[in-house]
Write a protein that holds these residues in place. Structure first.
Motif, PDB file in Angstrom:
ATOM      1  N   PRO A  65       0.816  -1.211   0.000  1.00 58.43           N
ATOM      2  CA  PRO A  65       0.000   0.000   0.000  1.00 58.43           C
ATOM      3  C   PRO A  65       0.856   1.270   0.000  1.00 58.43           C
ATOM      4  N   GLY A  66       0.517   2.188  -0.879  1.00 59.93           N
ATOM      5  CA  GLY A  66       1.224   3.461  -0.967  1.00 59.93           C
ATOM      6  C   GLY A  66       2.467   3.455  -1.839  1.00 59.93           C
ATOM      7  N   LYS A  67       2.932   2.298  -2.298  1.00 63.03           N
ATOM      8  CA  LYS A  67       4.114   2.238  -3.161  1.00 63.03           C
ATOM      9  C   LYS A  67       3.810   2.947  -4.471  1.00 63.03           C
ATOM     10  N   GLU A  68       4.672   3.907  -4.820  1.00 59.51           N
ATOM     11  CA  GLU A  68       4.466   4.649  -6.053  1.00 59.51           C
ATOM     12  C   GLU A  68       5.612   4.412  -7.023  1.00 59.51           C
ATOM     13  N   HIS A  69       5.255   4.217  -8.267  1.00 57.65           N
ATOM     14  CA  HIS A  69       6.203   4.221  -9.381  1.00 57.65           C
ATOM     15  C   HIS A  69       5.958   5.570 -10.054  1.00 57.65           C
ATOM     16  N   ALA A  70       6.785   6.557  -9.729  1.00 58.20           N
ATOM     17  CA  ALA A  70       6.582   7.935 -10.190  1.00 58.20           C
ATOM     18  C   ALA A  70       6.692   8.011 -11.715  1.00 58.20           C
ATOM     19  N   TRP A  71       6.332   9.164 -12.248  1.00 57.80           N
ATOM     20  CA  TRP A  71       6.339   9.395 -13.699  1.00 57.80           C
ATOM     21  C   TRP A  71       7.588   8.803 -14.347  1.00 57.80           C
ATOM     22  N   HIS A  72       7.382   8.039 -15.423  1.00 57.46           N
ATOM     23  CA  HIS A  72       8.494   7.465 -16.180  1.00 57.46           C
ATOM     24  C   HIS A  72       7.977   7.055 -17.566  1.00 57.46           C
ATOM     25  N   VAL A  73       8.900   6.678 -18.447  1.00 52.40           N
ATOM     26  CA  VAL A  73       8.563   6.190 -19.789  1.00 52.40           C
ATOM     27  C   VAL A  73       9.367   4.932 -20.075  1.00 52.40           C
ATOM     28  N   HIS A  74       8.877   4.155 -21.041  1.00 49.06           N
ATOM     29  CA  HIS A  74       9.576   2.953 -21.499  1.00 49.06           C
ATOM     30  C   HIS A  74       9.783   3.051 -23.009  1.00 49.06           C
ATOM     31  N   ASP A  75      10.821   2.405 -23.504  1.00 48.83           N
ATOM     32  CA  ASP A  75      11.095   2.369 -24.943  1.00 48.83           C
ATOM     33  C   ASP A  75      10.250   1.324 -25.656  1.00 48.83           C
ATOM     34  N   ASN A  76       9.561   0.486 -24.903  1.00 49.64           N
ATOM     35  CA  ASN A  76       8.771  -0.595 -25.478  1.00 49.64           C
ATOM     36  C   ASN A  76       7.324  -0.519 -24.975  1.00 49.64           C
ATOM     37  N   ASP A  77       6.412  -1.144 -25.715  1.00 49.63           N
ATOM     38  CA  ASP A  77       5.031  -1.274 -25.259  1.00 49.63           C
ATOM     39  C   ASP A  77       5.015  -2.163 -24.018  1.00 49.63           C
ATOM     40  N   GLU A  78       4.005  -1.981 -23.174  1.00 51.19           N
ATOM     41  CA  GLU A  78       3.795  -2.857 -22.028  1.00 51.19           C
ATOM     42  C   GLU A  78       2.320  -3.207 -21.931  1.00 51.19           C
ATOM     43  N   THR A  79       2.040  -4.428 -21.484  1.00 49.81           N
ATOM     44  CA  THR A  79       0.695  -4.867 -21.151  1.00 49.81           C
ATOM     45  C   THR A  79       0.736  -5.342 -19.714  1.00 49.81           C
ATOM     46  N   LEU A  80      -0.110  -4.760 -18.865  1.00 48.16           N
ATOM     47  CA  LEU A  80      -0.175  -5.122 -17.453  1.00 48.16           C
ATOM     48  C   LEU A  80      -1.519  -5.767 -17.173  1.00 48.16           C
ATOM     49  N   VAL A  81      -1.528  -6.787 -16.317  1.00 49.76           N
ATOM     50  CA  VAL A  81      -2.761  -7.442 -15.899  1.00 49.76           C
ATOM     51  C   VAL A  81      -2.779  -7.479 -14.379  1.00 49.76           C
ATOM     52  N   VAL A  82      -3.769  -6.820 -13.781  1.00 53.94           N
ATOM     53  CA  VAL A  82      -3.890  -6.806 -12.326  1.00 53.94           C
ATOM     54  C   VAL A  82      -4.506  -8.127 -11.875  1.00 53.94           C
ATOM     55  N   LEU A  83      -3.811  -8.793 -10.954  1.00 49.95           N
ATOM     56  CA  LEU A  83      -4.285 -10.066 -10.423  1.00 49.95           C
ATOM     57  C   LEU A  83      -5.041  -9.891  -9.114  1.00 49.95           C
ATOM     58  N   GLU A  84      -4.490  -9.077  -8.218  1.00 50.24           N
ATOM     59  CA  GLU A  84      -5.072  -8.891  -6.891  1.00 50.24           C
ATOM     60  C   GLU A  84      -4.838  -7.458  -6.436  1.00 50.24           C
ATOM     61  N   GLY A  85      -5.739  -6.937  -5.617  1.00 51.29           N
ATOM     62  CA  GLY A  85      -5.591  -5.598  -5.071  1.00 51.29           C
ATOM     63  C   GLY A  85      -5.974  -4.525  -6.073  1.00 51.29           C
ATOM     64  N   HIS A  86      -5.544  -3.291  -5.757  1.00 53.25           N
ATOM     65  CA  HIS A  86      -5.902  -2.139  -6.583  1.00 53.25           C
ATOM     66  C   HIS A  86      -4.738  -1.150  -6.673  1.00 53.25           C
ATOM     67  N   ALA A  87      -4.646  -0.480  -7.814  1.00 49.85           N
ATOM     68  CA  ALA A  87      -3.652   0.578  -8.012  1.00 49.85           C
ATOM     69  C   ALA A  87      -4.270   1.659  -8.879  1.00 49.85           C
ATOM     70  N   LYS A  88      -3.824   2.862  -8.656  1.00 51.01           N
ATOM     71  CA  LYS A  88      -4.198   3.971  -9.532  1.00 51.01           C
ATOM     72  C   LYS A  88      -3.081   4.112 -10.556  1.00 51.01           C
ATOM     73  N   PHE A  89      -3.391   3.872 -11.819  1.00 50.83           N
ATOM     74  CA  PHE A  89      -2.448   4.068 -12.911  1.00 50.83           C
ATOM     75  C   PHE A  89      -2.747   5.428 -13.507  1.00 50.83           C
ATOM     76  N   TYR A  90      -1.714   6.207 -13.746  1.00 53.10           N
ATOM     77  CA  TYR A  90      -1.922   7.545 -14.297  1.00 53.10           C
ATOM     78  C   TYR A  90      -0.973   7.793 -15.456  1.00 53.10           C
ATOM     79  N   TRP A  91      -1.422   8.654 -16.347  1.00 53.27           N
ATOM     80  CA  TRP A  91      -0.660   9.035 -17.530  1.00 53.27           C
ATOM     81  C   TRP A  91      -1.096  10.451 -17.875  1.00 53.27           C
TER      82      TRP A  91
END
Length: 119
Positions: free
Chosen positions: A44-70
């Protein structure tokens, strides 16, 4: 079946129908021909601050909740959420009060067999 031409121009969030029994099938669908996927667990509360990747990504949430922002949007995602992040899109995430566990594939992946609309 994987389709590397699925990358949208902006992030998208879709929902799939998946239970724990489906997890291995989801892993197999996300796996590249050569390489790996990542299993991420954020407290809870762990943040991955603003960033970019050189490749496409596909994420699948299995458990819990996160706020994804762009730039231009955000969404709280829970179990079954599929987040498509195109290469070069600035984004971040923060785990909600129940934490979050999700899979990351380093490519665009077609998950329509689980009910995700890729259109």
């Amino acid at each position: 079946m994987k389709d590397l031409n699925l990358s949208p121009k902006s992030p998208s969030v879709r929902q799939i129908s998946a239970t724990r029994a489906d997890y291995w099938s989801i892993v197999e669908a996300l796996m590249p021909v050569q390489g790996c996927i990542e299993v991420q667990q954020d407290q809870p509360g762990k943040e991955h601050a603003w960033h970019v990747h050189d490749n496409d990504e596909t994420l699948v949430v299995l458990e819990g909740h996160a706020k994804f922002y762009w730039e231009g949007g955000d969404q709280i995602c829970g179990p079954g959420s599929v987040i498509s992040l195109p290469a070069g899109v600035r984004h971040g995430s923060i785990a909600m009060e129940d934490g979050v566990r999700y899979l990351i594939a380093f490519q665009a992946v077609d998950l329509s067999q689980f009910g995700a609309d890729n259109g």
